[in-house]
Write an enzyme that holds these catalytic residues in place. Structure first.
Site, PDB file in Angstrom:
ATOM      1  N   GLY A 113       0.583  -0.997  -0.081  1.00  0.00           N
ATOM      2  CA  GLY A 113       0.037  -0.012  -0.323  1.00  0.00           C
ATOM      3  C   GLY A 113       0.710   1.173  -0.093  1.00  0.00           C
ATOM      4  O   GLY A 113       0.691   2.119   0.410  1.00  0.00           O
ATOM      5  N   VAL A 120      -3.647  -7.250  -1.461  1.00  0.00           N
ATOM      6  CA  VAL A 120      -2.746  -8.388   0.151  1.00  0.00           C
ATOM      7  C   VAL A 120      -3.855  -9.326   0.189  1.00  0.00           C
ATOM      8  O   VAL A 120      -3.715 -10.618   0.893  1.00  0.00           O
ATOM      9  CB  VAL A 120      -2.331  -7.537   1.103  1.00  0.00           C
ATOM     10  CG1 VAL A 120      -0.660  -6.709   0.721  1.00  0.00           C
ATOM     11  CG2 VAL A 120      -3.166  -6.246   1.378  1.00  0.00           C
ATOM     12  N   SER A 164      -2.268   0.415  14.647  1.00  0.00           N
ATOM     13  CA  SER A 164      -3.528   1.097  14.592  1.00  0.00           C
ATOM     14  C   SER A 164      -3.275   1.849  16.133  1.00  0.00           C
ATOM     15  O   SER A 164      -3.929   0.691  17.208  1.00  0.00           O
ATOM     16  CB  SER A 164      -4.719   1.623  13.856  1.00  0.00           C
ATOM     17  OG  SER A 164      -5.522   3.158  14.352  1.00  0.00           O
ATOM     18  N   TYR A 178     -12.408  -2.883  12.018  1.00  0.00           N
ATOM     19  CA  TYR A 178     -11.276  -2.212  11.962  1.00  0.00           C
ATOM     20  C   TYR A 178     -10.251  -2.745  13.113  1.00  0.00           C
ATOM     21  O   TYR A 178      -9.397  -3.111  13.510  1.00  0.00           O
ATOM     22  CB  TYR A 178     -11.553  -0.232  11.012  1.00  0.00           C
ATOM     23  CG  TYR A 178     -10.661  -0.108  11.196  1.00  0.00           C
ATOM     24  CD1 TYR A 178      -9.850  -0.414  10.154  1.00  0.00           C
ATOM     25  CD2 TYR A 178      -9.498   0.567  12.044  1.00  0.00           C
ATOM     26  CE1 TYR A 178      -8.178   0.975   9.727  1.00  0.00           C
ATOM     27  CE2 TYR A 178      -8.598   1.172  11.967  1.00  0.00           C
ATOM     28  CZ  TYR A 178      -7.847   1.280  10.927  1.00  0.00           C
ATOM     29  OH  TYR A 178      -6.753   2.153  10.248  1.00  0.00           O
ATOM     30  N   ALA A 199      -9.023  -5.949  13.343  1.00  0.00           N
ATOM     31  CA  ALA A 199      -8.174  -6.527  12.893  1.00  0.00           C
ATOM     32  C   ALA A 199      -6.685  -5.702  13.051  1.00  0.00           C
ATOM     33  O   ALA A 199      -6.210  -6.560  13.293  1.00  0.00           O
ATOM     34  CB  ALA A 199      -8.599  -6.117  11.235  1.00  0.00           C
ATOM     35  N   LYS A 200      -7.236  -4.348  13.598  1.00  0.00           N
ATOM     36  CA  LYS A 200      -5.638  -4.223  14.111  1.00  0.00           C
ATOM     37  C   LYS A 200      -5.401  -4.673  15.645  1.00  0.00           C
ATOM     38  O   LYS A 200      -3.643  -4.850  15.829  1.00  0.00           O
ATOM     39  CB  LYS A 200      -6.208  -2.206  13.867  1.00  0.00           C
ATOM     40  CG  LYS A 200      -6.395  -1.596  12.924  1.00  0.00           C
ATOM     41  CD  LYS A 200      -4.952  -1.901  11.745  1.00  0.00           C
ATOM     42  CE  LYS A 200      -5.117  -1.115  10.987  1.00  0.00           C
ATOM     43  NZ  LYS A 200      -4.372  -1.034  10.139  1.00  0.00           N
TER      44      LYS A 200
HETATM   45  P1  NAP Z   1      -4.670   5.458   2.633  1.00  0.00           P
HETATM   46  O1  NAP Z   1      -4.424   6.792   2.669  1.00  0.00           O
HETATM   47  O2  NAP Z   1      -6.527   4.778   2.237  1.00  0.00           O
HETATM   48  O3  NAP Z   1      -3.383   4.499   1.855  1.00  0.00           O
HETATM   49  C1  NAP Z   1      -4.476   2.956   1.064  1.00  0.00           C
HETATM   50  C2  NAP Z   1      -2.811   2.251   0.538  1.00  0.00           C
HETATM   51  O4  NAP Z   1      -3.502   0.327   0.733  1.00  0.00           O
HETATM   52  C3  NAP Z   1      -3.482   2.361  -1.037  1.00  0.00           C
HETATM   53  O5  NAP Z   1      -1.510   2.632  -1.173  1.00  0.00           O
HETATM   54  C4  NAP Z   1      -3.850   1.596  -1.211  1.00  0.00           C
HETATM   55  O6  NAP Z   1      -3.552   1.272  -3.009  1.00  0.00           O
HETATM   56  C5  NAP Z   1      -3.339   0.136  -0.763  1.00  0.00           C
HETATM   57  N1  NAP Z   1      -4.635  -0.747  -0.418  1.00  0.00           N
HETATM   58  C6  NAP Z   1      -5.824  -0.775  -0.080  1.00  0.00           C
HETATM   59  N2  NAP Z   1      -6.400  -2.344   0.026  1.00  0.00           N
HETATM   60  C7  NAP Z   1      -5.331  -2.620  -0.569  1.00  0.00           C
HETATM   61  C8  NAP Z   1      -5.217  -4.383  -0.459  1.00  0.00           C
HETATM   62  N3  NAP Z   1      -5.821  -4.980  -0.544  1.00  0.00           N
HETATM   63  N4  NAP Z   1      -3.735  -4.715  -1.015  1.00  0.00           N
HETATM   64  C9  NAP Z   1      -2.623  -3.697  -1.452  1.00  0.00           C
HETATM   65  N5  NAP Z   1      -2.458  -2.687  -1.190  1.00  0.00           N
HETATM   66  C10 NAP Z   1      -4.382  -1.967  -0.722  1.00  0.00           C
HETATM   67  O7  NAP Z   1      -4.750   4.712   3.683  1.00  0.00           O
HETATM   68  P2  NAP Z   1      -3.406   5.550   5.011  1.00  0.00           P
HETATM   69  O8  NAP Z   1      -4.214   6.444   6.000  1.00  0.00           O
HETATM   70  O9  NAP Z   1      -2.187   5.441   4.476  1.00  0.00           O
HETATM   71  O10 NAP Z   1      -3.626   3.875   5.408  1.00  0.00           O
HETATM   72  C11 NAP Z   1      -2.211   3.368   5.281  1.00  0.00           C
HETATM   73  C12 NAP Z   1      -2.440   1.780   6.792  1.00  0.00           C
HETATM   74  O11 NAP Z   1      -1.959   2.699   8.157  1.00  0.00           O
HETATM   75  C13 NAP Z   1      -3.855   1.433   6.502  1.00  0.00           C
HETATM   76  O12 NAP Z   1      -3.033  -0.218   7.474  1.00  0.00           O
HETATM   77  C14 NAP Z   1      -4.591   1.499   7.882  1.00  0.00           C
HETATM   78  O13 NAP Z   1      -5.538   1.221   8.589  1.00  0.00           O
HETATM   79  C15 NAP Z   1      -3.213   2.843   8.755  1.00  0.00           C
HETATM   80  N6  NAP Z   1      -3.259   3.337   9.574  1.00  0.00           N
HETATM   81  C16 NAP Z   1      -4.365   4.542   9.217  1.00  0.00           C
HETATM   82  C17 NAP Z   1      -4.165   5.750  10.005  1.00  0.00           C
HETATM   83  C18 NAP Z   1      -4.914   7.424   9.327  1.00  0.00           C
HETATM   84  O14 NAP Z   1      -4.930   8.108  10.307  1.00  0.00           O
HETATM   85  N7  NAP Z   1      -4.598   7.176   8.337  1.00  0.00           N
HETATM   86  C19 NAP Z   1      -3.920   5.448  11.689  1.00  0.00           C
HETATM   87  C20 NAP Z   1      -3.455   4.693  11.813  1.00  0.00           C
HETATM   88  C21 NAP Z   1      -3.334   3.091  11.496  1.00  0.00           C
HETATM   89  P3  NAP Z   1      -3.998   1.731  -3.591  1.00  0.00           P
HETATM   90  O15 NAP Z   1      -3.618   3.528  -4.068  1.00  0.00           O
HETATM   91  O16 NAP Z   1      -3.941   1.128  -5.396  1.00  0.00           O
HETATM   92  O17 NAP Z   1      -5.536   2.445  -3.517  1.00  0.00           O
END
Ligand code: NAP
Length: 261
Positions: free
Chosen positions: A11, A63, A152, A165, A168-169
């Protein structure tokens, strides 16, 4: 053997994953930029990685799908012959935030498959490759291979409108403990990073809510987290700055986890 350390970041096209890829590029890594469907974002990330001093390739793979995980590992090995750092970052939020008294199985299965089962079995596959590298003494200047999983604050914070969510986390926390215990004998350290609220596409739809929480001081460092906050924590692990730590949780959350009175 490639001289650059090789990182596989799931991702990595957008958001936190992109922030991680860029910080690893600053350390000279070649980054395998995995994405699910947004090829444009992944290509843009590759340009940024190159501009930051790294190199890499992009690989589309879901994934959650076993064949895709196998292909992701195979394409990484075809390009570079090794993996030094695996970063399990890919993840999704529920499409609809539904109360746990109402939420359906479809969302539960989607979240578990992408956010927990995918990283679990990808880690299994990459760990086998890493063990082989260690046993063949194919250790480069990076040192022994490492694994980082992005979970997370939801690993321990109950949000009753996205139970899938949170579960899973929370599972990723045990996954980290399991692989840390299993891989220690090979010198492969395993870490979990728990981001707080980070400004990405995932949180853009709930920006106002989080703006308010920040103003109220819900976490002591009153600002949005940025993707490079997480990237820099991963870079510290990549530099080998935590050699006597494994199974460790690193909170990158502006102090959200603190209890205050
Ligand atoms: P995001 O901006 O929505 O980006 C998600 C990324 O994951 C994108 O590159 C997407 O690919 C990829 N992805 C989604 N489903 C996938 C799959 N089935 N197989 C492979 N790649 C996949 O999310 P983010 O905020 O950067 O989050 C990244 C991680 O941090 C996640 O695990 C999220 O739960 C965790 N997190 C985020 C936050 C927050 O506040 N943002 C807080 C805590 C934890 P495409 O670009 O091709 O769609």
């Amino acid at each position: 053997m490639s001289e650059r350390p090789i990182s596989l970041v799931t991702g990595a096209g957008r958001g936190i994953g992109r922030g991680i890829a860029i910080e690893l590029a600053k350390l000279g890594h070649a980054v395998v930029i995995n994405y699910a469907g947004n090829a444009g974002a992944a290509d843009e990330c590759l340009q940024l990685v190159r501009a930051a001093g790294g190199d890499g390739i992009t690989v589309r793979a879901d994934v959650a799908v076993a064949e895709d995980r196998t292909r992701l590992v195979n394409e990484t090995l075809a390009a570079y012959g090794r993996v030094d750092l695996l970063v399990n970052n890919a993840g999704v939020a529920p499409n609809v935030r539904a109360d746990i008294l109402e939420a359906g199985e479809e969302s539960f299965d989607r979240l578990i498959n992408i956010n927990l089962k995918g990283p679990y079995f990808l880690t299994q596959a990459v760990a086998r490759q890493m063990i082989e590298q260690v046993q063949n003494n194919a250790v480069n200047s990076f040192g022994t291979p490492r694994i980082v999983t992005i979970s997370s604050i939801s690993a321990y914070t109950a949000s009753v409108n996205r139970g899938d969510y949170c579960i899973a986390k929370a599972g990723l926390g045990m996954m980290t403990a399991l692989f840390a215990a299993r891989l220690a004998e090979f010198g492969i350290n395993v870490y979990e990073i728990r981001p707080g609220v980070i400004a990405t596409d995932m949180t853009s739809g709930v920006q106002e809510k989080y703006d308010q929480l920040i103003a109220q001081g819900t976490w002591p460092l009153r600002r949005w987290g940025q993707p490079d906050d997480i990237g820099r924590a991963v870079a510290a692990i990549a530099r080998g700055d935590f050699p006597f730590s494994t199974g460790e949780v690193i909170n990158v959350d502006g102090g959200f986890h603190l209890r205050t009175l």
